[in-house]
Design an enzyme around this catalytic site. Structure first.
Site, short mmCIF file in Angstrom:
data_model
loop_
_atom_site.label_atom_id
_atom_site.label_comp_id
_atom_site.label_asym_id
_atom_site.label_seq_id
_atom_site.Cartn_x
_atom_site.Cartn_y
_atom_site.Cartn_z
N LYS A 293 0.80 -1.22 0.00
CA LYS A 293 0.00 0.00 0.00
C LYS A 293 0.84 1.28 0.00
O LYS A 293 0.44 2.28 -0.60
CB LYS A 293 -0.96 0.01 1.20
CG LYS A 293 -2.13 -0.95 1.07
CD LYS A 293 -3.11 -0.73 2.22
CE LYS A 293 -4.38 -1.53 2.04
NZ LYS A 293 -5.39 -1.21 3.09
N ASN B 208 -4.76 1.97 -2.01
CA ASN B 208 -5.35 0.62 -2.00
C ASN B 208 -6.11 0.32 -3.28
O ASN B 208 -6.67 -0.77 -3.43
CB ASN B 208 -6.25 0.41 -0.78
CG ASN B 208 -7.59 1.10 -0.91
OD1 ASN B 208 -7.74 2.07 -1.66
ND2 ASN B 208 -8.58 0.62 -0.18
N SER C 261 3.40 9.23 20.52
CA SER C 261 4.10 10.03 19.51
C SER C 261 3.53 9.82 18.11
O SER C 261 3.51 10.75 17.29
CB SER C 261 5.60 9.71 19.52
OG SER C 261 5.83 8.33 19.24
N TYR D 98 -13.25 -7.16 11.36
CA TYR D 98 -14.38 -7.89 10.78
C TYR D 98 -14.30 -9.39 11.02
O TYR D 98 -15.08 -10.16 10.47
CB TYR D 98 -14.51 -7.59 9.29
CG TYR D 98 -13.29 -7.89 8.46
CD1 TYR D 98 -13.05 -9.15 7.94
CD2 TYR D 98 -12.38 -6.87 8.16
CE1 TYR D 98 -11.94 -9.42 7.18
CE2 TYR D 98 -11.25 -7.12 7.40
CZ TYR D 98 -11.04 -8.39 6.90
OH TYR D 98 -9.93 -8.65 6.14
N GLY E 281 -17.06 -4.17 11.04
CA GLY E 281 -16.00 -3.88 10.09
C GLY E 281 -16.28 -4.30 8.67
O GLY E 281 -15.66 -3.79 7.74
#
Length: 264
Positions: free
Chosen positions: A65, A85, A149, A210, A231
């Protein structure tokens, strides 16, 4: 015949093929959805080969990706999110990120207003997509992550966003309108990223997990009177968005949803 597909490694357990094949069948399209599993060092060659063979579009999954950003021109949203994607090969190959649309369209499908305050748990790929998507809807976004962070770094990129540690969820969630779990917490049945005492009526909760579809977070959110979205809806609508980018046609959502859920 038009050819679309998925590129990643591994791809054997993906539910994208049956979902997209169901769309082609529902609309009577002469199209197929295939999978490509190149080694990491073969990504450039694989994409060049797909383009040369006339592949119309590709979904992109792990581990490619981010690497795809160096190979195809991303659209502005994909560039901001830092991940692609979906690739559209029509004309100059263009990279898109439909995870953001997956979040928004999942909320739209459940009649959830995207206004007020959103809490996004997780600052990885799904968290980045959710944070940018909700900020673009005009929401005030609070990003909470185990490594603070990473949350604060993402918050500097997202308009009107703040970064927090998970210990601050007690202050953030009770006042939130929308909650997104963009972590893998919940794949184990007794785990949840947000203690149930913080969940409340009027909250809309989207869990990107999911498997299982009904996570502990969603069960406890439902018991608290919140709107719950599993999901698979996000997974469905990122696929719907990709289909519409490639074909220019309205996606047949119900057949795609049935095929997706049958494959989980």
């Amino acid at each position: 015949m038009d050819v679309y597909g998925l590129i990643g490694n591994p791809v054997e357990h993906s539910v994208s093929p049956p979902m997209h094949e169901a769309a082609y069948e529902a609309l009577g399209l002469d199209a197929r959805y295939v999978t490509f599993e190149p080694a990491s060092e073969q990504l450039d060659t694989a994409l060049e080969g797909a383009s040369a063979l006339g592949v119309r579009g590709l979904n992109v999954t792990i581990p490619f990706k981010e690497d795809v950003l160096d190979v195809v021109e991303p659209d502005p949203l994909a560039e901001r999110i830092g991940a692609v994607n979906t690739i559209d090969f029509e004309g100059e190959p263009t990279g898109h990120n439909t995870d953001a649309a997956g979040v928004i369209r999942a909320f739209q499908h459940h009649d959830v207003e995207r206004s007020g305050t959103a809490v996004v748990v997780g600052a990885g790929g799904a968290g980045r997509a959710a944070a940018f998507a909700l900020a673009d809807e005009g929401m005030e976004v609070h990003i909470a992550n185990r490594t603070v962070s990473r949350a604060t770094a993402l918050a500097t990129e997202v308009p009107d966003a703040t970064g927090h540690g998970l210990d601050e969820l007690a202050e953030l969630v009770p006042d939130a309108d929308v909650l997104v779990n963009a972590t893998s917490v919940g794949m184990e049945a007794d785990e949840t990223p947000v203690p149930k005492r913080h969940l409340h009526e009027g909250l809309a909760v989207l869990d990107a997990v999911y498997a299982p579809l009904e996570t502990r977070l969603l069960r406890e959110a439902d018991a608290a009177g919140a709107t719950t979205i599993d999901g698979a809806w996000m997974l469905l609508f990122q696929g719907v968005e990709a289909f519409e980018i490639w074909t220019g046609k309205a996606a047949p959502v119900e057949p795609m949803n049935e095929a997706l859920r049958s494959s989980l």
